[in-house]
Write an enzyme that holds these catalytic residues in place. Structure first.
Site, PDB file in Angstrom:
ATOM      1  N   HIS A  16       0.912  -2.420 -21.725  1.00 44.68           N
ATOM      2  CA  HIS A  16       0.218  -2.019 -22.960  1.00 44.68           C
ATOM      3  C   HIS A  16       0.360  -3.001 -24.115  1.00 44.68           C
ATOM      4  O   HIS A  16      -0.601  -3.243 -24.853  1.00 44.68           O
ATOM      5  CB  HIS A  16       0.728  -0.644 -23.404  1.00 44.68           C
ATOM      6  CG  HIS A  16       0.238   0.487 -22.571  1.00 44.68           C
ATOM      7  ND1 HIS A  16      -1.066   0.931 -22.596  1.00 44.68           N
ATOM      8  CD2 HIS A  16       0.878   1.271 -21.663  1.00 44.68           C
ATOM      9  CE1 HIS A  16      -1.212   1.939 -21.768  1.00 44.68           C
ATOM     10  NE2 HIS A  16      -0.045   2.166 -21.178  1.00 44.68           N
ATOM     11  N   GLU A  74      -5.786   2.400 -19.022  1.00 46.79           N
ATOM     12  CA  GLU A  74      -4.819   2.348 -17.918  1.00 46.79           C
ATOM     13  C   GLU A  74      -5.331   1.553 -16.712  1.00 46.79           C
ATOM     14  O   GLU A  74      -4.588   0.778 -16.119  1.00 46.79           O
ATOM     15  CB  GLU A  74      -4.443   3.759 -17.470  1.00 46.79           C
ATOM     16  CG  GLU A  74      -3.572   4.526 -18.459  1.00 46.79           C
ATOM     17  CD  GLU A  74      -2.162   3.962 -18.578  1.00 46.79           C
ATOM     18  OE1 GLU A  74      -1.773   3.092 -17.777  1.00 46.79           O
ATOM     19  OE2 GLU A  74      -1.438   4.392 -19.501  1.00 46.79           O
TER      20      GLU A  74
END
Length: 596
Positions: free
Chosen positions: A430, A470
């Protein structure tokens, strides 16, 4: 007093329907592997069940209270029943314990026959009378049941709030009502008279022509009225056929039915109380299930996160030799794959993190130093999380450009696989893209869309997040590159995703939001964005059709979310935009001038 009650009403209502089940298969969780999408589905299911139970209890409570009010002379009725029992006992003779028989009358048989006939007639009349009473009672009960079934969820919550104490019931609140008029504006006077009867004060009134069939006007009335009186007012108005419906919109400008959501970054402290239990304690298949030392380590790190509050310094975690070795194994694999398979934006920030000494193979970076890097790059900040948050709480955080990150590391026996996101996933998956302005804006757009969204919409937003942030892919020079954190921190699925094996579909939010996903194996379908800018534009168009009746914006200067629900707020925003446009125009004019 009214203000203080209202200030706590929304979080209290949210807590009323809060999830109190752990995320486990025994409690109905759909799979062993945690994910944002399954979280959202599980939460929707549990909240629906909880709401059903809470509202049913409230309705039963309302019925009980109505029955008590409908029998004001209950004591007299009991006395009459007692007198009747005494009369009956005097008429019969006791022949055994609690056994009575009618005594034989030795008088005239004809007289006895007449008496018996008379008795039969009286008994018949009594039976008919009792039958009529029973029918009337059933009708009354049905009427009560019908009236109660019309109570809305907002009114049930109001009723629960009023039941707390007499002070709460009599507290004056600000409320908005929408009344639908069947017979035109002539019936408006009856509404105002009813509000006056219940000692309410009208502070705003407006009307518009209705689009509903058989309804002429919709009237919005803002009033100050006691909570208990508001409930009585709604019930009173519903009894008239002149009104096609009555809806309670809000209490003290806080929407009662819509889920509570934070308005300031500090309120994210209230968005971590629905944490899952520690996965190693729940799942026998977890790599750390049998490792007591690892489980104790996870619990200790989780407690550090639970204690964190907005404004605190991010706690330093002293990572062990084993944890740093696990990081090194994964870091080196990801670094080898980045040049060929990661998107350009990821590669640029990854290189910056290496140059600044934050990304190095020998040690795990601290959350505070990553927080400082992101804050100066895109305004994103980090806060520690004890584990996976509920999907709603996690998405709420993104609206404030806050990413809630775990700090525990996956088990050393399984460095290339973790059953739930861990710190390595957060750092390598991330963080690099949260340092890219365009991607950071896209992440915040998803978070802003979640504020005030319904449970069904949270499911859809979670699914979009799953297939983009994701496991998203994007186009770059006619090649497919990865930008999803789940891909960039898991080399096996990364190689699968960019191969010809799975199906690649163009990113369309309305289709992506309802796409079933694969939990146990690699995804058979991935969505490919033309660019982050294209993904943002499509997402904005899709979000504009959501059911939320208001728009929001984030003010980075105050760290506050502003609800754009009034002319004054819109005028303020237009003024700010005009200032920005002026700066833009001046800059363009100066660029056009030749250099001297």
């Amino acid at each position: 007093m009214a203000v203080s009650v209202a200030a706590h009403s929304a979080p209290k209502n949210r807590e009323m329907f809060a999830i109190k089940k752990s995320y486990s298969i025994e409690n109905g969780y759909p799979s062993r592997r945690r994910s944002l999408v399954d979280d959202a589905r599980f939460e929707s299911s549990v909240v629906k069940q909880t709401k059903k139970v809470v509202l049913e209890e409230a309705r039963l409570k309302a019925n009980d209270g109505s029955e008590c009010r409908d029998i004001p002379n209950g004591e007299n009725d009991e006395n009459e029943e007692e007198e009747q029992e005494v009369d009956e006992q005097e008429y019969y003779v006791e022949v055994d314990d609690n056994v009575y028989v009618k005594p034989y009358d030795g008088g005239n048989d004809h007289q006895r026959e007449d008496n018996e006939k008379k008795d039969e007639d009286e008994e018949k009349k009594e039976e008919e009378s009792e039958k009529e009473k029973e029918e009337e009672k059933v009708e009354v009960e049905e009427e009560k049941k019908s009236d109660d079934s019309e109570l809305t969820e907002e009114e049930m919550i109001l009723q629960n709030a009023a039941a707390v104490s007499e002070e709460a019931a009599n507290a004056v609140i600000k409320a908005a009502l929408v009344v639908r008029l069947r017979d035109g504006m002539g019936s408006l006077g009856r509404i105002l008279k009813a509000i006056e009867t219940y000692k309410g004060v009208v502070i705003h009134l407006e009307s518009r022509q209705s689009h509903e069939k058989d309804i002429q006007f919709d009237v919005l009335i803002k009033t100050e009225i006691a909570r208990s009186s508001l409930l009585q007012l709604c019930r009173s108005l519903r009894q008239s056929m002149a009104f096609g419906g009555i809806t309670v919109l809000s209490e003290n400008s806080v929407n009662i039915k819509a889920p509570w959501f934070p308005k300031h970054a500090s309120e994210l402290d209230n968005c971590n109380h629905l944490m899952t239990k520690y996965e190693p304690d729940l799942d026998m298949n977890h790599p750390g299930f049998a490792d007591q030392e690892y489980r104790a380590r996870r619990k200790m790190i989780a407690e550090v996160a639970f204690a964190y509050k907005h404004g605190d310094s991010i706690p330093i975690i002293d990572y062990t030799v084993v944890e740093n070795q696990t990081w090194q194994s994964v870091f080196n694999v990801v670094k080898d794959l980045v040049p060929k398979h990661a998107c350009k934006e990821y590669r640029i920030i990854f290189d910056k993190l290496e140059k600044e000494g934050i990304f190095t193979e020998h040690r795990i970076p601290q959350l505070q130093e990553m927080n400082d890097f992101l804050h100066k790059s895109t305004g994103f900040t980090l806060r520690p999380a004890a584990g996976l948050l509920t999907s709603r709480d996690f998405l709420y955080s993104l609206a404030f450009r806050v990413f809630q990150s775990t700090q525990y590391v996956r088990h050393g026996n399984s460095p290339m696989h973790t059953p739930e996101p861990d710190y390595i996933h957060e750092m390598l998956g991330h963080m690099p893209l949260l340092g890219d302005p365009s991607f950071a804006q896209f992440s915040q757009e998803i978070g802003l869309a979640s504020l005030g969204a319904s449970d069904e919409e949270i499911e859809k937003l979670s699914t979009v997040y799953w297939f983009t942030v994701e496991f998203g892919l994007c186009k770059e020079n006619n090649e497919v590159k990865a930008y999803g954190a789940g891909l960039l921190s898991a080399y096996g699925e990364l190689l699968h995703a960019v191969s010809d094996t799975p199906e690649h579909r163009p990113f369309e939010p309305e289709k992506t939001a309802v796409q079933p996903y694969q939990d146990q194996e690699y995804q058979p379908i991935y969505y490919v964005a033309e660019s982050f800018e294209d993904a943002k534009e499509k997402f904005r168009r899709w979000v504009s059709n959501m059911s939320r009746p208001f728009e929001v914006r984030y003010n980075p200067h105050t760290e506050r979310v502003e609800i754009l629900d009034s002319v004054e707020k819109l005028e303020s925003l237009v003024s700010q935009l005009n200032t920005e446009v002026l700066h833009l125009t001046n800059a363009i004019d100066k660029l056009k001038k030749p250099l001297c």
